[in-house]
Structures are given as structure tokens and as C-alpha cells.
Design a protein around this motif. Sequence first.
Motif, PDB file in Angstrom:
ATOM      1  N   LEU A  99       0.850  -1.188   0.000  1.00  0.00           N
ATOM      2  CA  LEU A  99       0.000   0.000   0.000  1.00  0.00           C
ATOM      3  C   LEU A  99       0.890   1.244   0.000  1.00  0.00           C
ATOM      4  CD1 LEU A  99      -2.651  -1.309   2.561  1.00  0.00           C
ATOM      5  CD2 LEU A  99      -2.916  -1.096   0.076  1.00  0.00           C
ATOM      6  N   ASN A 100       1.661   1.375  -1.078  1.00  0.00           N
ATOM      7  CA  ASN A 100       2.563   2.524  -1.237  1.00  0.00           C
ATOM      8  C   ASN A 100       3.006   2.594  -2.697  1.00  0.00           C
ATOM      9  OD1 ASN A 100       4.784   0.748  -1.674  1.00  0.00           O
ATOM     10  ND2 ASN A 100       5.035   0.516   0.537  1.00  0.00           N
ATOM     11  N   ALA A 101       3.912   3.532  -2.982  1.00  0.00           N
ATOM     12  CA  ALA A 101       4.316   3.775  -4.375  1.00  0.00           C
ATOM     13  C   ALA A 101       5.431   2.832  -4.841  1.00  0.00           C
ATOM     14  CB  ALA A 101       4.763   5.219  -4.538  1.00  0.00           C
ATOM     15  N   GLY A 102       5.831   1.892  -3.970  1.00  0.00           N
ATOM     16  CA  GLY A 102       6.893   0.966  -4.353  1.00  0.00           C
ATOM     17  C   GLY A 102       8.106   1.140  -3.466  1.00  0.00           C
ATOM     18  N   GLN A 103       8.093   0.479  -2.321  1.00  0.00           N
ATOM     19  CA  GLN A 103       9.203   0.627  -1.366  1.00  0.00           C
ATOM     20  C   GLN A 103       9.871  -0.721  -1.102  1.00  0.00           C
ATOM     21  OE1 GLN A 103       8.345   3.195   1.995  1.00  0.00           O
ATOM     22  NE2 GLN A 103       7.073   4.569   0.796  1.00  0.00           N
ATOM     23  N   MET A 104       9.116  -1.688  -0.551  1.00  0.00           N
ATOM     24  CA  MET A 104       9.712  -3.003  -0.290  1.00  0.00           C
ATOM     25  C   MET A 104      10.185  -3.651  -1.588  1.00  0.00           C
ATOM     26  SD  MET A 104       8.160  -6.258   1.796  1.00  0.00           S
ATOM     27  CE  MET A 104       6.897  -6.655   0.607  1.00  0.00           C
ATOM     28  N   VAL A 105       9.554  -3.275  -2.704  1.00  0.00           N
ATOM     29  CA  VAL A 105       9.937  -3.846  -3.997  1.00  0.00           C
ATOM     30  C   VAL A 105      11.442  -3.684  -4.257  1.00  0.00           C
ATOM     31  CG1 VAL A 105       9.381  -1.732  -5.306  1.00  0.00           C
ATOM     32  CG2 VAL A 105       9.326  -3.955  -6.452  1.00  0.00           C
ATOM     33  N   GLU A 106      12.033  -2.622  -3.733  1.00  0.00           N
ATOM     34  CA  GLU A 106      13.478  -2.426  -3.935  1.00  0.00           C
ATOM     35  C   GLU A 106      14.280  -3.528  -3.245  1.00  0.00           C
ATOM     36  OE1 GLU A 106      14.814   1.528  -3.059  1.00  0.00           O
ATOM     37  OE2 GLU A 106      13.422   2.436  -4.492  1.00  0.00           O
ATOM     38  N   ASP A 107      13.844  -3.909  -2.044  1.00  0.00           N
ATOM     39  CA  ASP A 107      14.547  -4.980  -1.324  1.00  0.00           C
ATOM     40  C   ASP A 107      14.333  -6.327  -1.998  1.00  0.00           C
ATOM     41  OD1 ASP A 107      15.777  -3.411   0.612  1.00  0.00           O
ATOM     42  OD2 ASP A 107      13.959  -3.351   1.837  1.00  0.00           O
ATOM     43  N   VAL A 108      13.140  -6.520  -2.578  1.00  0.00           N
ATOM     44  CA  VAL A 108      12.879  -7.773  -3.295  1.00  0.00           C
ATOM     45  C   VAL A 108      13.779  -7.834  -4.535  1.00  0.00           C
ATOM     46  CG1 VAL A 108      11.142  -9.142  -4.513  1.00  0.00           C
ATOM     47  CG2 VAL A 108      10.530  -7.945  -2.386  1.00  0.00           C
ATOM     48  N   ARG A 109      13.879  -6.716  -5.258  1.00  0.00           N
ATOM     49  CA  ARG A 109      14.746  -6.695  -6.452  1.00  0.00           C
ATOM     50  C   ARG A 109      16.195  -7.006  -6.089  1.00  0.00           C
ATOM     51  NH1 ARG A 109      11.686  -1.977  -8.766  1.00  0.00           N
ATOM     52  NH2 ARG A 109      10.251  -2.979 -10.228  1.00  0.00           N
ATOM     53  N   LEU A 110      16.652  -6.455  -4.962  1.00  0.00           N
ATOM     54  CA  LEU A 110      18.027  -6.728  -4.517  1.00  0.00           C
ATOM     55  C   LEU A 110      18.214  -8.212  -4.221  1.00  0.00           C
ATOM     56  CD1 LEU A 110      18.683  -3.673  -2.150  1.00  0.00           C
ATOM     57  CD2 LEU A 110      19.896  -4.186  -4.283  1.00  0.00           C
ATOM     58  N   ALA A 111      17.163  -8.846  -3.683  1.00  0.00           N
ATOM     59  CA  ALA A 111      17.251 -10.268  -3.344  1.00  0.00           C
ATOM     60  C   ALA A 111      17.188 -11.126  -4.609  1.00  0.00           C
ATOM     61  CB  ALA A 111      16.122 -10.651  -2.386  1.00  0.00           C
ATOM     62  N   VAL A 112      16.339 -10.738  -5.551  1.00  0.00           N
ATOM     63  CA  VAL A 112      16.133 -11.532  -6.772  1.00  0.00           C
ATOM     64  C   VAL A 112      17.321 -11.395  -7.732  1.00  0.00           C
ATOM     65  CG1 VAL A 112      14.657 -11.754  -8.835  1.00  0.00           C
ATOM     66  CG2 VAL A 112      13.615 -11.511  -6.569  1.00  0.00           C
ATOM     67  N   GLU A 113      18.004 -10.280  -7.663  1.00  0.00           N
ATOM     68  CA  GLU A 113      19.212 -10.027  -8.468  1.00  0.00           C
ATOM     69  C   GLU A 113      19.002 -10.275  -9.959  1.00  0.00           C
ATOM     70  OE1 GLU A 113      22.222 -12.334  -6.196  1.00  0.00           O
ATOM     71  OE2 GLU A 113      23.192 -10.385  -5.959  1.00  0.00           O
TER      72      GLU A 113
END
Lengths: 362, 253
Positions: free
Chosen positions: A315-329
Amino acid sequence: MEEVRLMKGNEVIAEAAIRCGADAYFGYPITPQSEVMETLMERQPWLSTGMVVVQAESEVAAINMIYGGAGCGKKVITSSSSPGVSLMSEGMSYIAGAELPCVIVNVSRGGPGLGTIQPSQADYFQACKGGAHGDFKLIVLAPASVQEMHDFVFDAFDLAFKYRNPVMILSDGVIGQMMEKVILAEQRPRLTDEEVAERYGSWALTGKPASRGRNVITSLDLDPYEQEKFNLKLVAKYKEVEENEVRYEEYMTEDAEYMIIAFGSSARICKKTVEIAREQGHKVGLLRPITLFPFPTKRIAELAEKCKGFLVAELNAGQMVEDVRLAVEGKAPVAHYGRMGGAVYSPDEVAEALNEKIINRK
Amino acid sequence: MAEMKVEIRKENLVYQKTPLLTDNTMHYCPGCSHGTIHKLIAEVIDEMGMQEQTIGVSPVGCSVFAYNYIDIDWAEAAHGRAAAVATAIKRLYPNKMVFTYQGDGDLSAIGTGESIHVCNRGENIVVFYINNAIYGMTGGQMAPTTLIGMKTATTPYGRDPKLHGYPYRIATMVAQLEGVCYVTRQSVHTPAAVRKAKRAIRKAFENSMAGKGLSFVEFVATCNSGWKQTPVEANKWLEENMLPFYPVGDIKG
């Protein structure tokens, strides 16, 4: 005997604070979490357990009361909502800098600024990336039910004292305001002053006996090399937290080809989305980070080896997604789907986004 | 000429510093009032036998390192927030003797809100307020207490009320509040003043332990470095300029 009640998430924070033997609550009213202090004032725990409750003149004062109380080696808790948490952020930096244990509850709402009073997860960055000056981290727990609002108060205090670090319970207006069944723990006794002195006398303000040097609660060191040593100590502590305290919940991930990653109230919604997607014939699973710091990076990296795509619903403009991207590499596509400003998506809307952004992506 | 024999013996000792003052070299400038006020507070705590029961809260400002000099447990507060920190300590340890030690910038600029409300709640603590009309630690900028016309690093042509507002007396403001039992303004620029100041400190601490409410002790103090004066000049300037605007004496209680 087990005590089962129907309660609001905010009321449960108050009840759990009393029952876990907290020594004090300091806070300032703000929607949508004012029921925390209201419940405490109604319960009058100073007459039963001896717990202190103070309505401060501001969130700034409240967090500094937390600093003073935590400096005494006592179990202290505060709660607020997004704009109030911003006011508390300076104090959190001092608390982290003085290595003090405490619990801070954020029943977050839409922002920026005064924003709205409806639920939001827009404070993920603030909670997980420091949120104030200096290199420090909060340990962040994200409850997804009223029961977890209860349980995480206990867990948060355990973690706070284990690591001498502030712990945030990052909730939102949905979990704070909704009523659910909750199983309440039995009342635990507060530590006596003698027990506090015995356990925490090596650092806490207990009054200086002749047997030890004076204890000073401070975050100040004018020698840059000494300060750097302290910074390195914090880095090592956070590493230890990352190694030992990661918590997450998985739902239908065994055979999952696509993953939804969501925390808190959003994860509740996305559980239903998983069912909808499975009815449509897609093998979808859900991973719900319970600790936002430390983040379940390793587990998401494992899932990235076998999954075809990730949707991060927040429920935001895209915050946790950055940590997921870092994990998914970059091993699989990662997309974000969000609603903002207090608007909340339905399970169907998330299912639609999953189809559009991940499963049928061009 | 009669022969003079000097004997240094313990039984001939007429004065020594209280053991509550540590042996750390003070960072205060020679002539600064902080050292004297620290000594008085340490002496009173010692004379009351309260070392083990006392918890101090130091501010941001020149006295940020007060915890290096008085041998008790201390919390070092964020700028202006000492009153909130002390509130929690006293509420959680009602039998401890709790005080804050704050400068004029800390208490009556950035911390005004916390200062007023701690008084209004009537917390059973002592607030020591060191008013030298200037920001010492950051290099002599204007304080809320800087006198009209006084030159500082941020009022290089003198404090002009049209630009900078007026100096104010927070001690007389908080004296109006129900929760405050004792307000006094003292100085330490003469031996007589030092003796009076010490009595005020004792009274304030005793009030706090008797649960009478908050005691507020202001010290009109010198900052000879910030004022760009010798210590002797600063004491004279204090008497001629500070005391007419900040008169010493009991304001309440």
C-alpha cells in the motif's frame, strides 16, 4: 486458563503491554491509533502492575521519555502514527546511538504530510532504512492480524533487550482498527527495581552504588576513531540480527511458479489473491516477510532460482519492492502493484495486476 | 623575624573538594560559572548522602559533558529534551533524586515546550537553568536571553528587537504554573552569592524528595569567552547588565 477476547488491534497493543510486564507507556494521541492510550488510561495499570502511563505534550516529548525510561533499564513502549513517528525519528536515532531497548508501534496512515487517516504502508522506507540521521537500524516487525499485534509486543521486547536496540512494530490503520479474536497471554510480573539493577546494572541508570563506576546514557563521542569503533559495533550487531532473527511466513510456495511478496495487512489480502489465481489455474504462492529488518533476502533469493516472476503488493508507491529486487538479483521479473493515500486494493485487483504485470507480461 | 613552620597534615586541612567531583579536567573556560555551579550541586548531593539515589540529565550545550564531572549516573539528552527524559526517570524511580542541568538555549529556546510542560505536570524533579545570555558551545550566538543591544556572533550589530525579538524571563513564566513549588534566581559571581546559591540548591533537592512539585533554580551566569571579557570583567558586566534584567532572589516558594 486461556483468555479469548474480541478486540481492536490498537486495544490489544495496550493489553499486551500491560500483560508482558511493561514498566511504562509514553505517547501522544494521533489517529488511527489513539485507542492505545485510551485503553491504557481506562485500564489504569498503575493500580495493578504499577505500569506508568503518561500522555506527553508531543511525540517529541514522548520519545524522549522513552529514551529516559529505557535508559533506566525499564521496559518502555510508545505508539503513534506516521506524522507522529516522523516527529519521533530524532529520538529514535538517539536511542539507537545510546543502544537502548524500547518498543515503538507505528499504526501507519497515508502520507506525505498530514496525508490521510486511512491505512497505508508508505512508512516502509522510514522504518527499515533508518528514518533519521546516522547509521542505525530498527528491528522491524510487521503484524498481519490482531493476534500478532498482541504477540509481537512480547517478541519486540525480547528482541529489544536481546540486542539493546529499538524495535518497531510497523502496523497500519487496517490492523489497528479492525476487531478480531485474540488469545491473551497471562499477566507477567514487572521486574522489581532490584531485578533491573541485577540484570542491567552494568549500563542502566539505577543510581550509582560505590561498587561500580557511574553509568552514562549517551550517544556522544567527540573522538572520530572512538565513534567509528562504535559504528562498527553497530554494524556487527545488525549483522547478527540479520543472521538470527529473520522471520517470514509462506503460503502455497511448494509448487509456486509465481510469487506474491506482501507484508502486514496487504499480505492478508494477498492470501485471498493466491486462492483466486489458483482457481484460474496459476501456481501462485505468497511470501510474507514478518521481519522487515532483517529482511528475508536469502529465502527470496532461493525462490528466485525456481520462480518465473514476483509481484510485490504494497500500500505505497513501491518501497519493499526495492529490497525484493536486490534479493532476486535480476533472475526473474519483479513488478510492483500498489494503492496509496489510504486506498486499499481488493484481492481481485491484486490478481488482475498479477496477471497483467507478471503472468501475461509481454 | 619569627620562624614560620608550615605543616601539611590532614588534620590541618580546612578545605577540599567533594569526592563527588571527579578528577577529570574540566573543559570549561577559566572564569565560567559552570564549574562553580557543578561544585555546589556535587557538594549538596554529597552532604545529603544521596549519591546513590541521584540521577542527572545533562543537555546539549557547554554542559553536555557534565556527566564527566559529577560522579553519579547520568543521561545525556537530545537538545532541549532533558525535561522529558527526566520525567520518565522520576516516574519510573519515584524514590530517586532527579535533576536536569540545562543552558538557556537548551531550556528556553529549543526545549521551551518540554520545559513548560514538565513544570505544568509538577514532576518532582529539580531543573537547574544556567542563563549566560549566549550560546557558549557553538561559538557565542544569540540566545533567547541575550540582552537588547548585546553583540553576539549572530547579532554582530547588537540584538535589535525588531529583527531578533526580546529577551525573556522563563523563570517568572513558570512561576505561574500550579505544578511548580519553588522558583529562584541566583548567581555565583561573588562568595556571598555562592553561599546563597548553595542554599537554594539544597532547598530545591529537598522539595523534590518531599514530593512538593517541581523546583526551578536559575543561575545568572557568566560566559566570559562568549562575552569576550576577562573573568573579572565578566563578573562586573554581569552585575551591571545581567542582574538589572534578571534580578536575583526567590520568585516563588
